[in-house]
Design an enzyme around this catalytic site. Structure first.
Site, PDB file in Angstrom:
ATOM      1  N   ARG A  11       0.842  -1.192   0.000  1.00  0.00           N
ATOM      2  CA  ARG A  11       0.000   0.000   0.000  1.00  0.00           C
ATOM      3  C   ARG A  11       0.887   1.256   0.000  1.00  0.00           C
ATOM      4  NH1 ARG A  11      -5.173   1.864  -0.631  1.00  0.00           N
ATOM      5  NH2 ARG A  11      -6.056   2.911   1.165  1.00  0.00           N
ATOM      6  N   THR A  62      -8.516   1.258  -7.145  1.00  0.00           N
ATOM      7  CA  THR A  62      -8.513  -0.095  -7.262  1.00  0.00           C
ATOM      8  C   THR A  62      -8.802  -0.738  -8.586  1.00  0.00           C
ATOM      9  OG1 THR A  62      -9.531   0.510  -5.350  1.00  0.00           O
ATOM     10  CG2 THR A  62      -9.529  -1.713  -6.015  1.00  0.00           C
ATOM     11  N   GLU A  74      -3.941   8.328  -3.441  1.00  0.00           N
ATOM     12  CA  GLU A  74      -4.322   7.461  -2.321  1.00  0.00           C
ATOM     13  C   GLU A  74      -4.436   8.199  -0.995  1.00  0.00           C
ATOM     14  OE1 GLU A  74      -5.935   4.226  -2.480  1.00  0.00           O
ATOM     15  OE2 GLU A  74      -4.251   4.108  -3.875  1.00  0.00           O
ATOM     16  N   ASP A  85      -7.609   8.415   0.978  1.00  0.00           N
ATOM     17  CA  ASP A  85      -8.157   7.329   1.813  1.00  0.00           C
ATOM     18  C   ASP A  85      -7.922   7.572   3.305  1.00  0.00           C
ATOM     19  OD1 ASP A  85      -9.389   5.856  -0.118  1.00  0.00           O
ATOM     20  OD2 ASP A  85      -7.814   4.361  -0.335  1.00  0.00           O
ATOM     21  N   SER A 132      -7.662   1.018   3.892  1.00  0.00           N
ATOM     22  CA  SER A 132      -8.160   0.598   2.583  1.00  0.00           C
ATOM     23  C   SER A 132      -9.379  -0.298   2.736  1.00  0.00           C
ATOM     24  CB  SER A 132      -7.045  -0.173   1.867  1.00  0.00           C
ATOM     25  OG  SER A 132      -7.523  -0.737   0.668  1.00  0.00           O
ATOM     26  N   SER A 133     -10.114  -0.432   1.665  1.00  0.00           N
ATOM     27  CA  SER A 133     -11.206  -1.412   1.626  1.00  0.00           C
ATOM     28  C   SER A 133     -10.851  -2.598   0.741  1.00  0.00           C
ATOM     29  CB  SER A 133     -12.487  -0.771   1.081  1.00  0.00           C
ATOM     30  OG  SER A 133     -12.892   0.283   1.906  1.00  0.00           O
ATOM     31  N   GLY A 135     -13.554  -0.799  -6.298  1.00  0.00           N
ATOM     32  CA  GLY A 135     -14.835  -0.174  -5.949  1.00  0.00           C
ATOM     33  C   GLY A 135     -14.812   0.576  -4.636  1.00  0.00           C
ATOM     34  N   GLY A 136     -13.613   0.886  -4.117  1.00  0.00           N
ATOM     35  CA  GLY A 136     -13.535   1.672  -2.875  1.00  0.00           C
ATOM     36  C   GLY A 136     -14.318   1.004  -1.768  1.00  0.00           C
TER      37      GLY A 136
HETATM   38  N1  GLY Z   1      -8.410   3.284  -2.703  1.00  0.00           N
HETATM   39  C1  GLY Z   1      -9.472   2.436  -2.344  1.00  0.00           C
HETATM   40  C2  GLY Z   1      -9.128   1.521  -1.231  1.00  0.00           C
HETATM   41  O1  GLY Z   1      -7.956   1.282  -0.992  1.00  0.00           O
HETATM   42  O2  GLY Z   1     -10.001   1.072  -0.551  1.00  0.00           O
END
Ligand code: GLY
Length: 579
Positions: free
Chosen positions: A105, A380, A419, A422, A451-452, A472-473
């Site tokens: 990440r 993503t 990023e 987030d 993150s998701s 899809g966040g």
């Molecule tokens: N950028 C979306 C996630 O990491 O959840």
């Protein structure tokens, strides 16, 4: 069966009839059969990248080799989210049963501060965390792909980078799916000279059949091929990344690039109705939240209640609502905050949540908060690969928004992520995905944003049976959940499970977004009568899933085929292919 959900009186008699029909055995609208293959399967969001992965498997590489080659190839053929300038996660299950997780990440630059997106009035300055160089986190993808290759791969670097270099150097013809996604960023490309020179054709949007050539990116990939991570984090590419940042008011330095390391972490694991789920740990919220929701839902007879009956949907929405309270309040980078993972994934905690879920009534999101029982006070693109030896790899990596900041570091062909959005810019203020987050995810130098992303592998009797994930966040987590329920509770084939319309609830806003055809009019009526607020669909996910053993869990294989791939039809690109 006892019907708990109270229908408005005029509907009761008629619904009782339809209820019995529903619970007898609803079947999905017909989906195509999943793509079947004997020796291995690759599902990615771009057909050429899928082919790259299949070629590596055919040549005797393992799933990790294929994942590395696909990671580099997607950076060329799927620039909206495939990347060198972003970051991501890889969930791995090896042939010997070992389960592990690679965290590459992005990190906050060393000069980042908690209030860097606030103006003098203390309010969030719109766009600062999403547009321009201040939005950029320190990229992790090259580090992650190299780490995976060196530790778990079998092929040399040059071999795995070759297809990506060729695709960048020689170009590739754009299909409608490629064009659809490029066109989402036409205006932004026009504002950045380096991006416009690559992703526009003489200043105009590309058309189907045009060739996208990326010479600078080919050179960057060649440097990585020759020098490994040093080809990216040191030397001319690194210097160009820093120069680009400085020229645009960013804070990225060579020191940030020097200190970037991939972390290997233990995945989150939990059991659901006889299946063992392996998913992403913090700094992803995915595994924790998926396990929390599964634990809650395990206490309800979802199968007997029927696919998309109002009662089963009610429980699913409430499980989502409660789990996102915890997601947004407690989770962050484990190097910086203590994540209450054991508590949140404990079946006893799920039972406490079930105890406060009213079977007849939607909760009101603003009344659920950290500090109100059972929630304690405190504060993503995806691709899936499975090989003949039993290795399974799920990778989700991203620039955050499509094409990230839409800025390319001049001379490198590398698109820069956004990023940093987030993170929690300010407690209580929604981010790009409408997530209202807490202090645990505050910005700090060197910290990774929550993150998701949820690359997930499901086991039965110690063997991988399902590999899945999606972009899809905030909607990633619920899309993975629904695909698990569709396969485990409702017995769908992997393609049916991916195709089935989705819904999503994330605590705040207090609105469940619903794709077309997800609920029948009767189900909608019952849900709304119970207090659920239903809204329009959010942008679609792009699930990539592989079911191993049969088209559906517990089903019979078709001939000698062991691998069944499903590409999500929602995004008009991508391919499931095996051999
Ligand atoms: N950028 C979306 C996630 O990491 O959840």
């Amino acid at each position: 069966m006892k019907i708990l959900f109270r229908a408005p009186p005029r509907f009761t008699a008629q619904l009782l009839g339809s209820w019995l029909l529903i619970s007898s055995n609803i079947s999905m609208a017909a989906s195509l059969a999943p793509v079947a293959a004997e020796h291995g399967m690759v599902v990615t969001a771009q057909h050429l990248a899928t082919q790259v992965g299949v070629d590596v498997l055919k040549q005797g590489g393992n799933a990790i080799d294929a994942a590395v080659a696909v990671g580099y190839a997607l950076a060329v053929v799927y620039p909206a989210a495939g990347n060198l300038g972003g970051g991501g996660f890889m969930t791995l299950q090896l042939a010997d049963g070992q389960k592990t997780f690679l965290d590459f990440r992005e990190k906050a630059p060393l000069a980042a501060t908690a209030n860097m997106y606030l103006g003098q009035d203390g309010n969030v300055v719109k766009g600062l965390s999403t547009d321009g160089h201040l939005a950029v986190g320190v990229p992790g993808s090259v580090s992650g792909l190299e780490y995976a290759r060196q530790k778990y791969g079998t092929r040399d670097r040059a071999q795995l980078l070759k297809p990506a270099i060729e695709l960048a150097q020689q170009g590739f013809n754009l299909t409608q799916g490629d064009i659809d996604i490029l066109h989402t960023a036409t205006a932004a490309f026009g504002k950045d000279k380096a991006s416009g020179a690559i992703f526009l054709k003489h200043g105009q949007p590309f058309k189907v059949g045009d060739k996208l050539v990326q010479k600078d990116l080919a050179k960057t990939l060649q440097r990585i091929s020759h020098r490994g991570t040093n080809g990216f984090y040191q030397g001319p590419v690194a210097a160009a990344l820093v120069k680009s940042s400085q020229s645009g008011g960013g804070i990225l330095t060579q020191a940030d690039l020097d200190q970037y390391r991939t972390r290997e972490l233990a995945p989150i694991e939990c059991d659901y109705r006889g299946y063992h789920v392996v998913s992403a740990p913090p700094p992803s919220s995915g595994g924790v939240v998926i396990c929390e929701m599964l634990n809650i839902l395990e206490g309800y007879p979802l199968k007997e209640l029927g696919f998309r009956s109002a009662q089963s949907v009610h429980y699913q929405i409430e499980a989502m609502r409660h789990a996102y309270v915890d997601r947004n309040s407690y989770l962050g980078d484990p190097d910086f905050v203590t994540n209450p993972v054991d508590r949140l994934t404990d079946k006893a905690y799920a039972a406490q949540i079930r105890a406060v879920i009213d079977p007849n009534r939607a909760a009101i999101s603003k009344e659920l908060r950290p500090g109100v029982a059972p929630h304690e006070g405190s504060n993503t693109t995806h691709y899936s690969i499975a090989d003949r030896w039993g290795n399974a790899v799920a990778v989700t990596y991203t620039l955050n928004d499509w094409f990230g900041t839409k800025i390319t570091a001049a001379g490198t062909g590398v698109l820069l992520n956004n990023e940093m959005d987030d993170f929690t810019a300010k407690v209580g203020v929604p981010n790009l995905y409408g997530l209202v987050q807490g202090q645990a995810n505050a910005i700090a130098p060197g910290k990774r944003p929550l993150s998701s992303m949820s690359p997930t592998i499901v086991n039965k009797d110690g063997k991988p049976v399902l590999v899945l994930g999606t972009p899809g966040g905030s909607r990633i987590i619920t899309a993975v959940l629904l695909t698990l329920l569709n396969t485990i509770d409702y017995g769908m084939t992997v393609q049916e499970a991916v195709d089935a319309p989705r819904f999503h609830q994330q605590w705040l806003p207090d609105l469940t977004s619903v794709e077309a055809f997800a609920f029948s009019p009767d189900t909608r009526t019952l849900l709304e009568a119970a207090g659920h607020k239903l809204g329009p669909a959010q942008p679609a996910n792009h699930m990539a899933a592989i079911l191993i053993g049969a088209p559906a869990l517990g089903g019979k294989p078709v001939g000698k085929n062991r691998f069944y791939g499903a590409n999500d039809p929602r995004r008009n690109s991508g391919l499931a292919l095996g051999f």
